[in-house]
Write an enzyme that holds these catalytic residues in place. Structure first.
Site, PDB file in Angstrom:
ATOM      1  N   HIS A  14       6.857  -1.933   3.101  1.00  0.00           N
ATOM      2  CA  HIS A  14       6.604  -3.328   3.472  1.00  0.00           C
ATOM      3  C   HIS A  14       5.669  -3.938   2.447  1.00  0.00           C
ATOM      4  CE1 HIS A  14       3.595  -0.767   5.410  1.00  0.00           C
ATOM      5  NE2 HIS A  14       2.733  -1.774   5.286  1.00  0.00           N
ATOM      6  N   ASN A  69       0.850  -1.182   0.000  1.00  0.00           N
ATOM      7  CA  ASN A  69       0.000   0.000   0.000  1.00  0.00           C
ATOM      8  C   ASN A  69       0.889   1.236   0.000  1.00  0.00           C
ATOM      9  OD1 ASN A  69      -2.378  -1.584   0.233  1.00  0.00           O
ATOM     10  ND2 ASN A  69      -2.042  -1.783   2.432  1.00  0.00           N
ATOM     11  N   HIS A  74       2.906  -7.058   1.971  1.00  0.00           N
ATOM     12  CA  HIS A  74       2.064  -8.065   2.606  1.00  0.00           C
ATOM     13  C   HIS A  74       2.089  -9.321   1.743  1.00  0.00           C
ATOM     14  CE1 HIS A  74      -0.210  -5.039   5.147  1.00  0.00           C
ATOM     15  NE2 HIS A  74       0.238  -4.248   4.202  1.00  0.00           N
TER      16      HIS A  74
END
Ligand code: AMP
Ligand code: ZN
Length: 119
Positions: free
Chosen positions: A99, A86, A101
């Site tokens: 990061h 995101n 996911h």
């Protein structure tokens, strides 16, 4: 970076359930899983998000994707899986440290990365 949650996790100030670590990244279990397997793959160096990646980070970005593939295999996600990052407010980014996911272990819903009915 001061005040960054994931920097604190990486330097051990905040505990986490790490499942993988090498010189440039860690992978850990998301504290609020949106699927049976929900891991976060995080570069150790503070990068604000995918929007903060530079040309010189190409090898790092590739290595993270290959780690996702390997973790998917190790977690028996042979039926399929998803990698999501995101970016920014509209993208739903809540932690300003890059990061990815890794989600799987159940049939995932449409865009958004959540198991249907769970988010
Ligand atoms: P995003 O919303 O894409 O920025 O993702 C941030 C993720 O970090 C969310 O899925 C959170 O559940 C997760 N998270 C927040 N705090 C922790 C923590 N202390 N340990 C593990 N995951 C966390
Ligand atoms: Zn950070």
């Amino acid at each position: 970076m001061d005040g960054c949650l994931f920097c604190k996790i990486i330097n051990g100030e905040i505990s986490s359930e790490k499942v993988y670590e090498d010189g440039e990244m860690v992978a850990l279990r998301d504290i609020a899983p949106q699927a049976p397997v929900h891991l976060l793959i995080i570069p150790k160096r503070h990068i604000s998000g995918a929007d903060g990646l530079r040309e010189s980070d190409a090898a790092l970005a590739g290595a993270i994707l290959l780690t996702a593939k390997r973790l998917a295999e190790e977690n028996s996600l042979e039926n399929g899986w998803r990698v999501v990052t995101n970016v920014g407010e509209d993208g739903g980014q809540t932690v300003g440290h890059l990061h990815f996911h890794l989600l799987g272990g159940a049939k995932l819903g449409g865009f958004g990365g959540c198991v249907e009915g769970r988010g």
